[in-house]
Design an enzyme around this catalytic site. Structure first.
Site, PDB file in Angstrom:
ATOM      1  N   SER A  36       0.214  -2.054  10.153  1.00 23.27           N
ATOM      2  CA  SER A  36       0.556  -0.814  10.861  1.00 23.27           C
ATOM      3  C   SER A  36       1.207  -1.080  12.219  1.00 23.27           C
ATOM      4  O   SER A  36       0.872  -0.441  13.216  1.00 23.27           O
ATOM      5  CB  SER A  36      -0.690   0.072  11.044  1.00 23.27           C
ATOM      6  OG  SER A  36      -0.314   1.405  11.303  1.00 23.27           O
TER       7      SER A  36
ATOM      8  N   LEU B   6       3.992  -0.155  13.154  1.00 22.85           N
ATOM      9  CA  LEU B   6       4.744   1.046  13.525  1.00 22.85           C
ATOM     10  C   LEU B   6       3.837   2.259  13.675  1.00 22.85           C
ATOM     11  O   LEU B   6       4.319   3.391  13.760  1.00 22.85           O
ATOM     12  CB  LEU B   6       5.834   1.332  12.484  1.00 22.85           C
ATOM     13  CG  LEU B   6       6.866   0.215  12.276  1.00 22.85           C
ATOM     14  CD1 LEU B   6       7.846   0.583  11.166  1.00 22.85           C
ATOM     15  CD2 LEU B   6       7.609  -0.079  13.567  1.00 22.85           C
ATOM     16  N   ALA B   7       2.510   2.013  13.718  1.00 20.30           N
ATOM     17  CA  ALA B   7       1.529   3.095  13.907  1.00 20.30           C
ATOM     18  C   ALA B   7       1.754   4.221  12.906  1.00 20.30           C
ATOM     19  O   ALA B   7       1.986   5.372  13.277  1.00 20.30           O
ATOM     20  CB  ALA B   7       1.557   3.614  15.339  1.00 20.30           C
TER      21      ALA B   7
ATOM     22  N   GLN C  68      15.396   0.800   3.685  1.00 24.45           N
ATOM     23  CA  GLN C  68      14.520   0.749   4.855  1.00 24.45           C
ATOM     24  C   GLN C  68      14.169  -0.689   5.247  1.00 24.45           C
ATOM     25  O   GLN C  68      13.792  -0.948   6.391  1.00 24.45           O
ATOM     26  CB  GLN C  68      13.226   1.525   4.573  1.00 24.45           C
ATOM     27  CG  GLN C  68      13.427   3.022   4.399  1.00 24.45           C
ATOM     28  CD  GLN C  68      12.148   3.714   3.969  1.00 24.45           C
ATOM     29  OE1 GLN C  68      11.353   3.176   3.209  1.00 24.45           O
ATOM     30  NE2 GLN C  68      11.946   4.930   4.466  1.00 24.45           N
TER      31      GLN C  68
ATOM     32  N   ASP D 111       2.068  -8.777   0.796  1.00 25.86           N
ATOM     33  CA  ASP D 111       0.644  -8.501   0.972  1.00 25.86           C
ATOM     34  C   ASP D 111       0.210  -7.311   0.128  1.00 25.86           C
ATOM     35  O   ASP D 111       0.847  -6.255   0.153  1.00 25.86           O
ATOM     36  CB  ASP D 111       0.359  -8.219   2.448  1.00 25.86           C
ATOM     37  CG  ASP D 111      -1.106  -7.927   2.702  1.00 25.86           C
ATOM     38  OD1 ASP D 111      -1.882  -8.897   2.798  1.00 25.86           O
ATOM     39  OD2 ASP D 111      -1.473  -6.741   2.803  1.00 25.86           O
TER      40      ASP D 111
ATOM     41  N   TRP E 164       0.822  -1.207   0.000  1.00 23.56           N
ATOM     42  CA  TRP E 164       0.000   0.000   0.000  1.00 23.56           C
ATOM     43  C   TRP E 164       0.860   1.262   0.000  1.00 23.56           C
ATOM     44  O   TRP E 164       0.593   2.214  -0.727  1.00 23.56           O
ATOM     45  CB  TRP E 164      -0.921   0.022   1.222  1.00 23.56           C
ATOM     46  CG  TRP E 164      -1.748   1.265   1.299  1.00 23.56           C
ATOM     47  CD1 TRP E 164      -2.921   1.504   0.650  1.00 23.56           C
ATOM     48  CD2 TRP E 164      -1.436   2.468   2.028  1.00 23.56           C
ATOM     49  NE1 TRP E 164      -3.373   2.782   0.937  1.00 23.56           N
ATOM     50  CE2 TRP E 164      -2.485   3.387   1.774  1.00 23.56           C
ATOM     51  CE3 TRP E 164      -0.383   2.836   2.864  1.00 23.56           C
ATOM     52  CZ2 TRP E 164      -2.496   4.656   2.345  1.00 23.56           C
ATOM     53  CZ3 TRP E 164      -0.410   4.105   3.423  1.00 23.56           C
ATOM     54  CH2 TRP E 164      -1.454   5.000   3.160  1.00 23.56           C
TER      55      TRP E 164
ATOM     56  N   TYR F  33      -5.786  -1.462  -4.108  1.00 23.33           N
ATOM     57  CA  TYR F  33      -4.670  -0.525  -3.997  1.00 23.33           C
ATOM     58  C   TYR F  33      -4.264  -0.002  -5.375  1.00 23.33           C
ATOM     59  O   TYR F  33      -3.854  -0.771  -6.255  1.00 23.33           O
ATOM     60  CB  TYR F  33      -3.457  -1.189  -3.348  1.00 23.33           C
ATOM     61  CG  TYR F  33      -3.666  -1.671  -1.927  1.00 23.33           C
ATOM     62  CD1 TYR F  33      -4.714  -1.220  -1.142  1.00 23.33           C
ATOM     63  CD2 TYR F  33      -2.787  -2.604  -1.367  1.00 23.33           C
ATOM     64  CE1 TYR F  33      -4.893  -1.668   0.156  1.00 23.33           C
ATOM     65  CE2 TYR F  33      -2.955  -3.059  -0.062  1.00 23.33           C
ATOM     66  CZ  TYR F  33      -4.015  -2.586   0.682  1.00 23.33           C
ATOM     67  OH  TYR F  33      -4.192  -3.043   1.960  1.00 23.33           O
TER      68      TYR F  33
ATOM     69  N   LYS G 161      10.338   9.276  14.225  1.00 23.79           N
ATOM     70  CA  LYS G 161      10.687  10.330  13.261  1.00 23.79           C
ATOM     71  C   LYS G 161       9.893  11.617  13.464  1.00 23.79           C
ATOM     72  O   LYS G 161      10.318  12.690  13.041  1.00 23.79           O
ATOM     73  CB  LYS G 161      10.478   9.816  11.832  1.00 23.79           C
ATOM     74  CG  LYS G 161       9.038   9.645  11.423  1.00 23.79           C
ATOM     75  CD  LYS G 161       8.896   9.262   9.954  1.00 23.79           C
ATOM     76  CE  LYS G 161       9.353   7.841   9.696  1.00 23.79           C
ATOM     77  NZ  LYS G 161       9.097   7.433   8.300  1.00 23.79           N
TER      78      LYS G 161
ATOM     79  N   GLY H  16       5.986  -1.459   5.327  1.00 21.96           N
ATOM     80  CA  GLY H  16       6.117  -0.893   3.998  1.00 21.96           C
ATOM     81  C   GLY H  16       7.469  -0.215   3.867  1.00 21.96           C
ATOM     82  O   GLY H  16       8.216  -0.088   4.844  1.00 21.96           O
TER      83      GLY H  16
END
Length: 325
Positions: free
Chosen positions: A207, A209-210, A295, A49, A21, A54, A217, A289
């Protein structure tokens, strides 16, 4: 990378999985998005996923191209996509037998594969009898087009009903649930996890990492960093869920207090957040993501970490005022 069985189904998944996404909604260039998928494979991620919705199908196309051009063979990775929401401007939606059959073939074509490892119902369809949906999914498995089936953000009573119906009719059992779950969003702990354990489902959580907040960050009272999700007007709307804004100064001030805990453990904030999610045996994999290949390694480093009890207590004490349960 560590791996876990996905419920009682046939799949063994990497603890960290890759979601598409972000690469589509974030406006990541195609070549960069493909490079992210290749980096994920190189780091041991085997679960990818996506959803037909999307980018109006573009996420599936890009993921399919990325996987077909990777050196790994098809049996070395798992493709999961979803059905329910409209695709682009198309008016039809839902989980009727006809819709599932049509959208499954379209997803397979966009992904350029003969079968899906996991086909997930993106939301619950209140307009279609549950029996019709489950029987259609069973036919998809028996046709060889799908290996296992899952649910995404279904109410707990519907998860239970689906599990009981598949058992009663001898249909393909549900393998997985995909809820939102993080240090800041703990709602699945109340009932969803217990229902999944009782009926043999694993959880692929999104999610973790919210929305990037748990990476540290974002700072209270400061503008979001250039290039971040919060700085993107097309993406930052997802940072508010059910009245909770993940970038409120009150919440960010609490998150900042996690940094000393991570430092004491020799972890990054990302590692701490992912290890916290994966501490639950009900969680099979956490979806991350990326907009840049580098990353990926930072997220994969969150696999295989065991948090001491004292650290979990400290985390709870810090976040208790802002946690949603």
């Amino acid at each position: 990378m560590q791996y876990r069985r996905l419920g009682q189904g046939p799949l063994t998944v990497s603890e960290i999985s890759f979601g598409t996404w972000l690469t589509v909604a974030g406006g990541v260039e195609r070549a960069q998005a493909i490079a992210c998928v290749h980096a994920a494979l190189d780091q041991g991620i085997n679960l990818f996923d996506t959803a037909n919705q999307y980018g109006a199908g573009e996420a599936e196309r890009v993921l399919g191209e990325a996987l077909r051009t990777a050196p790994q063979s098809r049996d070395k990775y798992l493709i999961a996509t979803k059905v329910f929401n409209p695709v682009g401007d198309e008016p039809d939606r839902g989980l009727s037998a006809g819709q599932i059959a049509k959208q499954l073939d379209r997803s397979l074509a966009r992904l350029g594969t003969d079968y899906l490892d996991l086909y997930q119902c993106h939301r619950y369809d209140r307009e279609t009898p549950l029996e019709e949906t489950l029987e259609a999914l069973d036919r998809a498995v028996k046709s060889g087009k799908v290996r296992s089936i899952g649910l995404s953000e279904w109410p707990v009573d519907r998860i239970v009903a689906a599990a009981e119906l598949t058992s009663a009719h001898g249909w393909t059992p549900i393998t997985s649930s995909q809820p939102q779950y993080s240090m800041l969003w703990r709602k699945p702990e109340v009932a969803v996890f217990a229902a999944c354990v009782n009926h043999g489902l694993g959880n692929i959580v999104y999610s973790p990492l919210a929305q990037g907040v748990l990476t540290g960050k974002y700072k209270p009272g400061q503008l979001p960093p250039e290039g971040s999700r919060a700085a993107n007007p097309e993406m930052n709307i997802t940072m508010e869920t059910n009245g909770r804004h993940f970038r409120s100064d009150f919440l960010l001030a609490a998150v900042a207090q996690l940094k000393p805990i991570a430092d004491d453990l020799g972890l990054t904030m990302t590692q701490l957040a992912l290890a916290w999610v994966l501490r639950r045996p009900e969680v099979s994999s956490a979806i991350v993501g990326a907009s840049r290949p580098e990353q990926i390694a930072a997220s994969v480093a969150g696999s295989g970490i065991s948090l001491p009890y004292e650290a979990i207590v400290r985390i709870d004490k810090v976040l208790n005022p802002v946690v949603l349960r």
